[in-house]
Design a protein around this motif. Structure first.
Motif, PDB file in Angstrom:
ATOM      1  N   THR A 202       0.758  -1.238  -0.090  1.00 40.67           N
ATOM      2  CA  THR A 202       0.022  -0.039  -0.039  1.00 40.67           C
ATOM      3  C   THR A 202       1.043   1.201   0.003  1.00 40.67           C
ATOM      4  O   THR A 202       0.247   2.488  -0.142  1.00 40.67           O
ATOM      5  CB  THR A 202      -0.980   0.073   1.163  1.00 40.67           C
ATOM      6  OG1 THR A 202      -0.245  -0.170   2.528  1.00 40.67           O
ATOM      7  CG2 THR A 202      -2.070  -1.004   1.091  1.00 40.67           C
ATOM      8  N   SER A 203       2.164   1.080   0.321  1.00 44.34           N
ATOM      9  CA  SER A 203       3.027   2.148   0.189  1.00 44.34           C
ATOM     10  C   SER A 203       3.865   2.430  -1.282  1.00 44.34           C
ATOM     11  O   SER A 203       3.941   1.382  -1.794  1.00 44.34           O
ATOM     12  CB  SER A 203       4.079   2.318   1.044  1.00 44.34           C
ATOM     13  OG  SER A 203       3.440   2.182   2.843  1.00 44.34           O
ATOM     14  N   ASP A 204       3.971   3.660  -1.670  1.00 41.04           N
ATOM     15  CA  ASP A 204       4.815   3.933  -2.901  1.00 41.04           C
ATOM     16  C   ASP A 204       4.137   3.217  -4.173  1.00 41.04           C
ATOM     17  O   ASP A 204       4.950   2.956  -5.111  1.00 41.04           O
ATOM     18  CB  ASP A 204       6.164   3.461  -2.765  1.00 41.04           C
ATOM     19  CG  ASP A 204       7.038   3.951  -1.676  1.00 41.04           C
ATOM     20  OD1 ASP A 204       6.769   5.200  -1.265  1.00 41.04           O
ATOM     21  OD2 ASP A 204       7.871   3.311  -0.782  1.00 41.04           O
ATOM     22  N   VAL A 292       6.190  -3.459  -3.349  1.00 37.00           N
ATOM     23  CA  VAL A 292       6.096  -5.061  -3.011  1.00 37.00           C
ATOM     24  C   VAL A 292       5.966  -5.215  -1.444  1.00 37.00           C
ATOM     25  O   VAL A 292       6.760  -4.394  -0.713  1.00 37.00           O
ATOM     26  CB  VAL A 292       7.403  -5.664  -3.431  1.00 37.00           C
ATOM     27  CG1 VAL A 292       7.525  -7.108  -3.074  1.00 37.00           C
ATOM     28  CG2 VAL A 292       7.493  -5.690  -5.078  1.00 37.00           C
ATOM     29  N   ARG A 293       5.275  -6.158  -1.007  1.00 34.97           N
ATOM     30  CA  ARG A 293       4.964  -6.310   0.358  1.00 34.97           C
ATOM     31  C   ARG A 293       5.916  -7.672   0.439  1.00 34.97           C
ATOM     32  O   ARG A 293       5.728  -8.913  -0.134  1.00 34.97           O
ATOM     33  CB  ARG A 293       3.612  -6.833   0.545  1.00 34.97           C
ATOM     34  CG  ARG A 293       3.454  -7.008   2.280  1.00 34.97           C
ATOM     35  CD  ARG A 293       2.153  -6.810   2.761  1.00 34.97           C
ATOM     36  NE  ARG A 293       1.920  -5.208   2.854  1.00 34.97           N
ATOM     37  CZ  ARG A 293       0.769  -4.988   3.221  1.00 34.97           C
ATOM     38  NH1 ARG A 293      -0.281  -5.609   3.494  1.00 34.97           N
ATOM     39  NH2 ARG A 293       0.628  -3.510   3.252  1.00 34.97           N
ATOM     40  N   MET A 298       6.598  -6.015   5.699  1.00 36.36           N
ATOM     41  CA  MET A 298       6.966  -4.572   5.324  1.00 36.36           C
ATOM     42  C   MET A 298       7.089  -4.372   3.976  1.00 36.36           C
ATOM     43  O   MET A 298       7.160  -5.243   3.090  1.00 36.36           O
ATOM     44  CB  MET A 298       8.509  -4.545   5.847  1.00 36.36           C
ATOM     45  CG  MET A 298       8.659  -4.699   7.419  1.00 36.36           C
ATOM     46  SD  MET A 298       7.671  -3.335   8.174  1.00 36.36           S
ATOM     47  CE  MET A 298       8.448  -1.840   7.815  1.00 36.36           C
ATOM     48  N   ASP A 299       6.313  -3.000   3.672  1.00 34.47           N
ATOM     49  CA  ASP A 299       6.455  -2.645   2.128  1.00 34.47           C
ATOM     50  C   ASP A 299       7.889  -1.928   1.639  1.00 34.47           C
ATOM     51  O   ASP A 299       8.432  -1.420   2.386  1.00 34.47           O
ATOM     52  CB  ASP A 299       5.242  -1.618   1.896  1.00 34.47           C
ATOM     53  CG  ASP A 299       4.065  -2.086   2.091  1.00 34.47           C
ATOM     54  OD1 ASP A 299       3.953  -3.451   2.211  1.00 34.47           O
ATOM     55  OD2 ASP A 299       2.649  -1.593   2.150  1.00 34.47           O
ATOM     56  N   GLU A 337      14.602  -0.715  -2.388  1.00 30.59           N
ATOM     57  CA  GLU A 337      15.001   0.570  -1.856  1.00 30.59           C
ATOM     58  C   GLU A 337      15.285   0.949  -0.428  1.00 30.59           C
ATOM     59  O   GLU A 337      16.506   1.439   0.178  1.00 30.59           O
ATOM     60  CB  GLU A 337      13.966   1.693  -2.238  1.00 30.59           C
ATOM     61  CG  GLU A 337      14.265   3.231  -1.908  1.00 30.59           C
ATOM     62  CD  GLU A 337      13.114   4.129  -2.032  1.00 30.59           C
ATOM     63  OE1 GLU A 337      13.277   5.448  -1.924  1.00 30.59           O
ATOM     64  OE2 GLU A 337      12.121   3.610  -2.276  1.00 30.59           O
ATOM     65  N   HIS A 338      14.430   0.524   0.277  1.00 31.82           N
ATOM     66  CA  HIS A 338      14.474   0.608   1.936  1.00 31.82           C
ATOM     67  C   HIS A 338      15.284  -0.112   2.532  1.00 31.82           C
ATOM     68  O   HIS A 338      16.203   0.337   3.368  1.00 31.82           O
ATOM     69  CB  HIS A 338      13.062   0.400   2.509  1.00 31.82           C
ATOM     70  CG  HIS A 338      11.895   1.300   2.183  1.00 31.82           C
ATOM     71  ND1 HIS A 338      12.080   2.829   1.679  1.00 31.82           N
ATOM     72  CD2 HIS A 338      10.610   1.106   1.602  1.00 31.82           C
ATOM     73  CE1 HIS A 338      11.098   3.117   1.296  1.00 31.82           C
ATOM     74  NE2 HIS A 338       9.986   2.216   0.962  1.00 31.82           N
TER      75      HIS A 338
END
Length: 357
Positions: A202-204, A292-293, A298-299, A337-338
């Motif tokens: 749901t993020s990015d 992606v989850r 975590m997203d 990325e994260h």
């Protein structure tokens, strides 16, 4: 005590049943998404319709966010043709008869295979003109604005060290404008807003891309392009656009620049009446960034990089176009990325085919 434990056991059974029901609903939803994609592709290929308004197509956003294969060669014509009809700017050109034609849709299917990662991607898109400002005399329109929508799905298989989702989706649209500044210069600009994700994150999930450039038609043989493109790729957000297209004669085209370089030669394999071209070169940047989850809940943002080198053949026509490309992809990489994780992949085989109505 035993009497008190019976409601607890009953509640546990209810929770287990609810979990199973939710899992079943998610499975059915995934199946429905796949079925919808297959139906859309079938419609794109099979459904003829009748339309009164003109339509024009371009390749929907996908693996290659920018191509020097000009979608604007119709724009330079004495009349701007949309399939079998014209936006008339010269009164000496007769108005063509209205005929039923194919729904203005383009589709393409691509496959990239490698030892550690294979990706099969299908896309369907539509682009129609929403505004045209007539030009003076017979120079064609001074301004053309087109709206587009596109849908896509990618299916991933492989044995990578990093987590790999099984499916990735793209859905959205955008606007593109071509403004004639004078007889030699024109401005080309546009943007796309897309959902790009695995259906769970749901993020990015919102992806923005766009282009702004000037095209200088020095002569019928030379065209120059200058500008920038926002790629929508996390680790390659902006690229300069610099290039020249040289047409020494009617049978050769040489496009040199960044991010695409290719050489094309007209062939007559299907008859002289068919405008068929054979081409080869570096066909731009592929891949993309997707929300992606991960298994820990975590997203994260997964970026796939790949650069195709291919040999292709295409048929150019105002009514229907098709193309087929085959080659290799280099520079393949996965990156989150994260978490900062990266994984380099080997080269892979590349195959892509498409049809535009």
């Amino acid at each position: 005590m035993s009497e008190l434990s019976q409601p607890q056991a009953f509640d546990s059974e209810i929770n287990t049943s609810n979990t199973l029901i939710k899992t079943s609903e998610i499975t059915r939803l995934n199946c429905r998404v796949k079925n919808v994609m297959m139906v859309l592709i079938a419609i794109a290929i099979c459904v003829p319709v009748s339309a009164d308004e003109p339509s024009v197509l371009e390749t929907p956003p996908g693996n290659r966010f920018l191509s020097f294969e000009s979608d604007e060669h119709d724009f330079r014509a004495k009349s701007v043709l949309y399939q079998e009809e014209s936006l008339i700017t010269d009164p000496t050109i007769p108005v063509p008869e209205q005929k039923p034609r194919i729904l203005p849709i383009s589709t393409n299917l691509s496959f990239v295979g490698g030892d550690r990662l294979s990706i099969t991607q299908t896309q369907i898109g539509m682009s129609i003109p929403v505004y045209a400002q007539p030009g003076v005399g017979s120079s064609g329109p001074d301004l053309m604005v087109m709206a587009s929508v596109d849908f896509g799905a990618s299916f991933l298989e492989g044995d990578t060290q990093l987590y790999l989702p099984g499916e990735l989706y793209t859905a959205g649209g955008g606007l593109k404008a071509v403004k004639r500044i004078n007889d030699d210069w024109k401005f080309i600009g546009g943007f796309n807003i897309n959902y790009k994700g695995d259906g769970e994150a749901t993020s990015d999930v919102i992806n923005l891309s766009g282009v702004g450039m000037l095209q200088w038609e020095k002569s019928e043989q030379h065209q120059w392009m200058f500008g920038v493109v926002a790629t929508g790729i996390d680790d390659l957000p902006v690229l300069p656009v610099v290039g020249v297209t040289w047409k020494p004669n009617e049978d050769w085209e040489v496009s040199l620049g960044m991010p695409q370089t290719r050489v094309a030669r007209r062939v007559h394999w299907f008859g002289s009446h068919q405008d068929t071209w054979l081409y080869t070169g570096f066909l731009g940047a592929g891949g993309g960034s997707y929300a992606v989850r991960r298994p820990d809940g975590m997203d994260d943002l997964l970026t796939i990089n790949e650069y195709p080198l291919a040999l292709g053949i295409e048929r150019r026509s105002f009514r229907a176009k098709w193309f087929l490309e085959a080659g290799v992809v280099v520079g393949r990489q996965l990156e989150y990325e994260h978490s900062g994780e990266k994984e380099r992949l080997g080269e892979g085989a590349y195959l892509r085919a498409g049809l535009k109505y």
